[in-house]
Design a protein around this motif. Structure first.
Motif, PDB file in Angstrom:
ATOM      1  N   LEU A  32       0.866  -1.120   0.040  1.00 41.88           N
ATOM      2  CA  LEU A  32      -0.045   0.051  -0.114  1.00 41.88           C
ATOM      3  C   LEU A  32       0.958   1.136  -0.055  1.00 41.88           C
ATOM      4  O   LEU A  32       0.611   2.278  -0.642  1.00 41.88           O
ATOM      5  N   THR A  33       1.843   1.096   0.722  1.00 43.75           N
ATOM      6  CA  THR A  33       2.717   2.480   1.070  1.00 43.75           C
ATOM      7  C   THR A  33       3.420   2.838  -0.531  1.00 43.75           C
ATOM      8  O   THR A  33       3.353   3.820  -0.967  1.00 43.75           O
ATOM      9  N   VAL A  34       3.798   1.522  -0.940  1.00 41.29           N
ATOM     10  CA  VAL A  34       4.747   1.860  -2.540  1.00 41.29           C
ATOM     11  C   VAL A  34       3.699   2.104  -3.382  1.00 41.29           C
ATOM     12  O   VAL A  34       4.051   3.024  -4.261  1.00 41.29           O
ATOM     13  N   ALA A  35       2.614   1.800  -3.500  1.00 44.36           N
ATOM     14  CA  ALA A  35       1.279   2.386  -4.455  1.00 44.36           C
ATOM     15  C   ALA A  35       0.835   3.740  -4.097  1.00 44.36           C
ATOM     16  O   ALA A  35       0.926   4.347  -5.124  1.00 44.36           O
ATOM     17  N   VAL A  36       0.893   4.112  -3.161  1.00 46.91           N
ATOM     18  CA  VAL A  36       0.460   5.353  -2.823  1.00 46.91           C
ATOM     19  C   VAL A  36       1.548   6.493  -2.997  1.00 46.91           C
ATOM     20  O   VAL A  36       1.426   7.566  -3.655  1.00 46.91           O
ATOM     21  N   GLU A  37       2.872   5.923  -2.756  1.00 48.30           N
ATOM     22  CA  GLU A  37       3.729   6.888  -3.310  1.00 48.30           C
ATOM     23  C   GLU A  37       3.923   6.952  -4.976  1.00 48.30           C
ATOM     24  O   GLU A  37       4.247   8.185  -5.093  1.00 48.30           O
ATOM     25  N   ARG A  38       3.387   6.072  -5.490  1.00 47.77           N
ATOM     26  CA  ARG A  38       3.397   6.239  -6.986  1.00 47.77           C
ATOM     27  C   ARG A  38       2.147   6.804  -7.497  1.00 47.77           C
ATOM     28  O   ARG A  38       1.875   6.969  -8.646  1.00 47.77           O
ATOM     29  N   GLY A  39       1.441   7.283  -6.612  1.00 48.60           N
ATOM     30  CA  GLY A  39       0.090   8.147  -6.670  1.00 48.60           C
ATOM     31  C   GLY A  39      -0.977   7.318  -7.097  1.00 48.60           C
ATOM     32  O   GLY A  39      -1.947   7.792  -7.736  1.00 48.60           O
ATOM     33  N   MET A  40      -1.048   6.114  -6.681  1.00 51.09           N
ATOM     34  CA  MET A  40      -2.275   5.193  -7.083  1.00 51.09           C
ATOM     35  C   MET A  40      -3.213   5.223  -6.052  1.00 51.09           C
ATOM     36  O   MET A  40      -3.082   5.609  -4.837  1.00 51.09           O
TER      37      MET A  40
END
Length: 231
Positions: A32-40
Motif C-alpha cells: 500500500l505504501t509503495v502504491a500510494v507513493e506512486r500516486g495510485m
C-alpha cells in the motif's frame, strides 16, 4: 485516552477507536505504501474471488493478481514498484486488506502503516485516540496466526507515538513497543517465519522492501472505499 493494540479483524472490532491503524508488513500495508507513493488510489478487498473482478471493473481499476502468478501487479510490493500506467488498484488480501475493508463505513479513520512509514503515521495520528491493529497471518484452518513482523510494525508506530509524548498505553501496546525496540532489523524480518516463506518462494525482494524502515513519508488514509495520501 488509551493507546490500544490488538490482533486481527476481531481485535479491530474490539478496540474500535476514532483512528485505527492497520499493520500488515508482509505484505498488504507495505505494498500500500509503495502504491500510494506512486500516486495510485488503492481499494482494499476481503480476498480475491469472483467478486473481486466485478468490484475492480466497477471502479475502472486494475485487480492485483495472486503473487504466485508472477506476472503483472500483485500483492508483491516489488511488482507495484515496477508497474506502469496503473492509477487505481484493487488490492485483495485475507489479512490487512480484509480488516481495512471491514472497517470501511464504521466512521473510524483507517490508516495503513508498515515499517516503511511508521514514523510518518505516528506524526499524523498523534493527539488523537488511536488503536493499532496487527493483521497477523492465517493457519491452514483459517484461524489467526500472530505474526511477529506485524507486532514489530505496530510497535514501530506505537514507539513513534511514545517518542512524541503519548502516554496511557495498555499493557498490550507497551509490549508491542518493546518488541519493536528490541528487534534487529532487517535481519530478524528476513529470518522470521513469514520472511523465510517469501524468500523460499523467490520473493526475497519483497522482504527487503518491507524492511525499509521509515523510508516513506506517505500516510495512506481510507477515504470512502479507497486509500489515498493523507491531506
Amino acid at each position: 485516552m488509551q493507546l490500544r493494540f490488538e490482533w486481527g479483524p476481531t481485535g479491530a472490532a474490539a478496540v474500535a477507536a476514532p483512528v485505527t491503524v492497520v499493520v500488515d508488513v508482509l505484505s498488504f500495508t507495505t505494498t500500500l505504501t509503495v502504491a500510494v507513493e506512486r500516486g495510485m488510489t488503492v481499494y482494499p478487498f476481503g480476498w480475491k474471488d469472483e467478486r473481486a473482478a466485478t468490484y475492480a471493473a466497477e471502479r475502472d481499476a486494475v485487480l492485483a493478481r495472486g503473487r504466485s502468478e508472477r506476472a503483472g501487479v500483485s500483492l508483491s510490493p516489488a511488482s507495484v514498484r515496477a508497474a506502469a500506467g496503473v492509477e487505481r488498484l484493487v488490492l485483495p488480501s485475507p489479512n490487512g486488506s480484509a480488516i481495512a475493508f471491514g472497517l470501511a463505513g464504521t466512521g473510524a479513520t483507517v490508516v495503513g502503516a508498515s515499517l516503511r512509514n511508521a514514523s510518518a503515521v505516528a506524526r499524523w495520528v498523534a493527539g488523537r485516540e488511536v488503536s493499532v491493529v496487527a493483521a497477523g497471518e492465517r493457519w491452514p484452518d483459517g484461524s489467526l496466526r500472530p505474526a511477529v513482523e506485524d507486532l514489530w510494525g505496530a510497535g514501530a508506530v506505537i514507539a513513534g507515538l511514545v517518542d512524541r509524548g503519548v502516554t496511557g498505553l495498555t499493557p498490550e501496546a507497551r509490549m508491542a513497543e518493546r518488541a519493536f525496540r528490541s528487534a534487529s532489523l532487517p535481519d530478524d524480518l528476513v529470518a522470521c517465519a513469514s520472511g523465510q516463506e517469501l524468500v523460499e518462494m523467490g520473493f526475497g525482494g519483497d522482504v527487503d522492501i518491507a524492511a525499509e524502515v521509515d523510508a516513506s513519508d506517505v500516510v495512506p488514509v481510507l477515504r470512502g472505499d479507497a486509500f489515498e495520501e493523507a491531506r
